[in-house]
Design an enzyme around this catalytic site. Structure first.
Site, short mmCIF file in Angstrom:
data_model
loop_
_atom_site.label_atom_id
_atom_site.label_comp_id
_atom_site.label_asym_id
_atom_site.label_seq_id
_atom_site.Cartn_x
_atom_site.Cartn_y
_atom_site.Cartn_z
N ALA A 1 101.46 33.97 60.32
CA ALA A 1 100.19 33.30 60.02
C ALA A 1 100.37 31.92 59.41
O ALA A 1 99.46 31.09 59.45
CB ALA A 1 99.35 34.18 59.09
N THR B 1 103.82 31.05 54.19
CA THR B 1 104.88 30.41 53.41
C THR B 1 104.77 28.89 53.51
O THR B 1 104.92 28.18 52.50
CB THR B 1 106.26 30.87 53.89
OG1 THR B 1 106.35 32.30 53.74
CG2 THR B 1 107.37 30.22 53.09
N GLU C 1 108.09 35.33 48.88
CA GLU C 1 108.56 36.67 49.21
C GLU C 1 110.02 36.62 49.66
O GLU C 1 110.39 35.78 50.49
CB GLU C 1 107.70 37.24 50.33
CG GLU C 1 108.04 38.67 50.70
CD GLU C 1 107.12 39.19 51.78
OE1 GLU C 1 106.97 40.42 51.87
OE2 GLU C 1 106.55 38.37 52.52
N TYR D 1 113.61 47.01 62.18
CA TYR D 1 113.17 46.45 63.45
C TYR D 1 113.88 47.13 64.63
O TYR D 1 113.32 47.23 65.73
CB TYR D 1 113.42 44.94 63.49
CG TYR D 1 112.38 44.14 62.74
CD1 TYR D 1 111.04 44.22 63.09
CD2 TYR D 1 112.72 43.30 61.69
CE1 TYR D 1 110.07 43.50 62.42
CE2 TYR D 1 111.77 42.57 61.00
CZ TYR D 1 110.44 42.67 61.37
OH TYR D 1 109.48 41.96 60.70
N ASP E 1 103.21 33.37 48.08
CA ASP E 1 102.96 33.49 49.52
C ASP E 1 102.73 34.94 49.94
O ASP E 1 102.91 35.29 51.11
CB ASP E 1 104.10 32.87 50.35
CG ASP E 1 105.39 33.68 50.34
OD1 ASP E 1 105.56 34.54 49.46
OD2 ASP E 1 106.24 33.44 51.23
N GLU F 1 112.93 39.46 64.50
CA GLU F 1 111.51 39.59 64.83
C GLU F 1 111.25 39.65 66.34
O GLU F 1 110.10 39.78 66.76
CB GLU F 1 110.73 38.43 64.22
CG GLU F 1 110.68 38.44 62.70
CD GLU F 1 109.91 37.28 62.12
OE1 GLU F 1 109.61 37.30 60.91
OE2 GLU F 1 109.61 36.32 62.87
#
Length: 229
Positions: A32, A35, A52, A64, A103, A164
């Site tokens: 989004a 950060t 974070e 993951y 964040d 990711e």
């Protein structure tokens, strides 16, 4: 121009907020831009920045690869890590002298827990969380950066984090629904919901000004804002 938002030398930005706003938390689904905005906002305010520490979680890459096998370990590590951060960086910080920008919100951990844990794991998670998280400070303002699944996937692909790559649209869509429900019904602090689908506040100064002006207005209730892209 909003008096709370000033441009200096076309490159430096400063902001002023009402005295009642000492602690701002930025949140949003993966990709989004929370950060990036947190760093910009902290610099503009001269505030202490709390980021974070997701890269310190040794279970995250394994999660993951195999979510079911490593979900509980991953969530518990995040819970304890975020609790420690809030205690060290916020509880012990003098909020009467320094603004703080984070964040993430502490509650985001439970959003992910609901997404990833089984019913029995969730029960254990809640027991641990409730016993450890008492008396944590509540942000004076929460900024929720909202974006569609397609926008989020595009941003995730652009930043290219290896772990990711396995995130898919179904997972993000479910997570986005949980985020939307959480922040539209949040009552502990005012929430400024900013639709970021059509803007790039990192590279576009006009977009950034709209976002910072909205934050500087310091809404006192849940407010939805869609900047002009």
């Amino acid at each position: 121009m909003n008096d709370a938002f000033l441009e200096q030398d076309n490159s430096e930005v400063t902001m002023k907020l009402p005295e009642r706003i000492r602690f701002i938390a930025i949140d949003g689904v993966i990709g989004a831009g929370k950060t990036s905005l947190s760093k910009i906002l902290a610099k503009a305010l001269g505030a202490n920045l709390v980021l974070e520490q997701f890269d310190e979680n040794p279970f995250l890459p394994k999660f993951y690869e195999n979510p079911k096998a490593y979900a509980f370990q991953t969530q518990l590590f995040f819970l304890l890590s975020r609790l420690r951060q809030f205690q060290d960086a916020i509880v012990q910080n003098d909020l009467f002298r320094h603004n703080v920008v984070s964040d993430y919100t502490f509650e985001k951990d439970r959003i992910f827990a609901l997404q990833n844990l089984s019913e029995s794991e969730m029960s254990m998670y809640d027991t641990v969380s409730e016993n450890l998280s008492k008396n944590l400070p509540t942000p004076d303002l929460i900024v929720y950066l909202q974006a569609s699944v397609s926008t989020l996937l595009g941003r995730i692909a652009t930043r290219g984090r290896t772990m990711e790559k396995s995130i898919d649209g179904n997972y993000l869509g479910s997570l986005l629904n949980r985020y939307d429900h959480h922040f539209w019904h949040y009552s502990k602090a005012p929430v400024l919901i900013i639709n970021t689908n059509q803007i790039d506040f990192v590279h576009n100064e006009k977009h950034l000004k709209q976002v910072l002006d909205a934050i500087a207005s310091a809404p006192t209730q849940t407010t939805y804002f869609a900047p002009e892209g």
